[in-house]
Design a protein around this motif. Structure first.
Motif, mmCIF file in Angstrom:
data_model
loop_
_atom_site.group_PDB
_atom_site.id
_atom_site.type_symbol
_atom_site.label_atom_id
_atom_site.label_comp_id
_atom_site.label_asym_id
_atom_site.label_seq_id
_atom_site.Cartn_x
_atom_site.Cartn_y
_atom_site.Cartn_z
ATOM 1 N N ALA A 1 0.721 -1.401 -0.178
ATOM 2 C CA ALA A 1 0.027 0.183 0.019
ATOM 3 C C ALA A 1 0.683 1.192 0.034
ATOM 4 O O ALA A 1 0.651 2.320 -0.944
ATOM 5 N N PHE A 2 1.814 1.362 0.612
ATOM 6 C CA PHE A 2 2.870 2.280 1.039
ATOM 7 C C PHE A 2 4.327 1.726 0.808
ATOM 8 O O PHE A 2 4.418 0.777 0.958
ATOM 9 N N THR A 3 4.850 2.948 0.236
ATOM 10 C CA THR A 3 6.293 2.564 0.038
ATOM 11 C C THR A 3 7.287 3.642 0.824
ATOM 12 O O THR A 3 6.914 4.665 0.927
ATOM 13 N N LEU A 4 8.480 3.227 1.244
ATOM 14 C CA LEU A 4 9.457 4.339 1.480
ATOM 15 C C LEU A 4 10.616 4.536 0.473
ATOM 16 O O LEU A 4 10.776 3.927 -0.394
ATOM 17 N N SER A 5 11.033 5.723 0.579
ATOM 18 C CA SER A 5 12.177 6.285 -0.160
ATOM 19 C C SER A 5 13.261 7.036 0.701
ATOM 20 O O SER A 5 12.551 7.592 1.699
ATOM 21 N N GLN A 6 14.291 7.120 0.322
ATOM 22 C CA GLN A 6 15.300 8.184 1.317
ATOM 23 C C GLN A 6 15.936 8.937 0.343
ATOM 24 O O GLN A 6 16.242 8.687 -0.613
ATOM 25 N N ASP A 7 16.167 10.239 1.176
ATOM 26 C CA ASP A 7 17.479 11.105 0.750
ATOM 27 C C ASP A 7 18.510 11.173 1.845
ATOM 28 O O ASP A 7 18.453 12.015 2.768
ATOM 29 N N ASN A 8 19.500 10.293 1.568
ATOM 30 C CA ASN A 8 20.585 10.028 2.539
ATOM 31 C C ASN A 8 21.222 11.588 2.967
ATOM 32 O O ASN A 8 21.815 11.672 3.966
ATOM 33 N N ASP A 9 21.593 12.215 1.954
ATOM 34 C CA ASP A 9 22.257 13.260 2.028
ATOM 35 C C ASP A 9 21.497 14.488 2.946
ATOM 36 O O ASP A 9 22.220 15.121 3.569
ATOM 37 N N ASN A 10 20.148 14.416 2.876
ATOM 38 C CA ASN A 10 19.433 15.539 3.697
ATOM 39 C C ASN A 10 18.815 14.826 4.790
ATOM 40 O O ASN A 10 17.877 15.356 5.398
ATOM 41 N N ASN A 11 19.116 13.325 5.020
ATOM 42 C CA ASN A 11 18.436 12.744 6.116
ATOM 43 C C ASN A 11 16.851 12.779 6.400
ATOM 44 O O ASN A 11 16.273 13.191 7.162
ATOM 45 N N ILE A 12 16.231 12.698 5.039
ATOM 46 C CA ILE A 12 14.985 12.459 4.946
ATOM 47 C C ILE A 12 14.349 11.333 4.553
ATOM 48 O O ILE A 12 14.796 10.628 3.459
ATOM 49 N N LEU A 13 13.092 10.817 5.104
ATOM 50 C CA LEU A 13 12.667 9.391 5.013
ATOM 51 C C LEU A 13 11.108 9.791 4.479
ATOM 52 O O LEU A 13 10.471 10.538 5.030
ATOM 53 N N TYR A 14 10.993 9.226 3.019
ATOM 54 C CA TYR A 14 9.538 9.612 2.502
ATOM 55 C C TYR A 14 8.675 8.362 2.613
ATOM 56 O O TYR A 14 9.034 7.292 2.800
ATOM 57 N N LEU A 15 7.382 8.674 2.906
ATOM 58 C CA LEU A 15 6.386 7.801 2.866
ATOM 59 C C LEU A 15 5.564 7.994 1.524
ATOM 60 O O LEU A 15 4.928 9.092 1.469
ATOM 61 N N HIS A 16 5.291 7.091 0.495
ATOM 62 C CA HIS A 16 4.705 7.246 -0.571
ATOM 63 C C HIS A 16 3.304 6.699 -0.407
ATOM 64 O O HIS A 16 3.497 5.461 -0.251
#
Length: 125
Positions: free
Chosen positions: A66-81
């Motif tokens: 249903a939901f998926t994660l992605s990340q931006d390691n340089d800016n320490n952001i975790l996204y929830l799609h």
């Protein structure tokens, strides 16, 4: 000092999509357990997904697909799609960090010690 801040919530119609952001400081993605939870009115807080301290993404059984994660390691952001949203997805969505080392992961809220203020997601039919 560890801080956590969620953003990206809003109101959408059923079938719509949102991407939530969890911006952290004082920790590093792939070195700390960082998780998304949600809590609907009158219900317990439930885990959605997390990235563990090895960088492995894990999902609760009820949220797989249903939901998926992605990340931006340089800016320490975790996204929830979030796609194909339903009215039952209406809740306050929280991001949480475990700052102490743990060789295992858990979706128990007590496993995490730093929480953001949450971001509201409202899905209308």
């Amino acid at each position: 000092q560890v801080t956590v801040m969620e953003s990206g919530g809003g109101s959408v119609q059923a079938g719509g999509s949102l991407v939530l952001s969890c911006t952290t400081s004082g920790v590093a993605i792939n070195r700390n357990h960082i998780a998304w939870f949600r809590q609907a009115p009158g219900k317990e807080r439930e885990g959605i997904a997390l990235i563990d301290s090895s960088g492995i993404k894990r999902y609760t059984d009820s949220m797989k697909g249903a939901f998926t994660l992605s990340q931006d390691n340089d800016n320490n952001i975790l996204y929830l799609h979030m796609n194909s949203l339903k009215p039952d997805d209406t809740a306050m969505y929280y991001c949480a960090v475990r700052t102490r080392f743990a060789a295992y992961y858990s979706f128990q809220p007590s496993f995490f010690d730093v929480w953001g203020q949450g971001t509201q997601v409202t899905v209308s039919s």
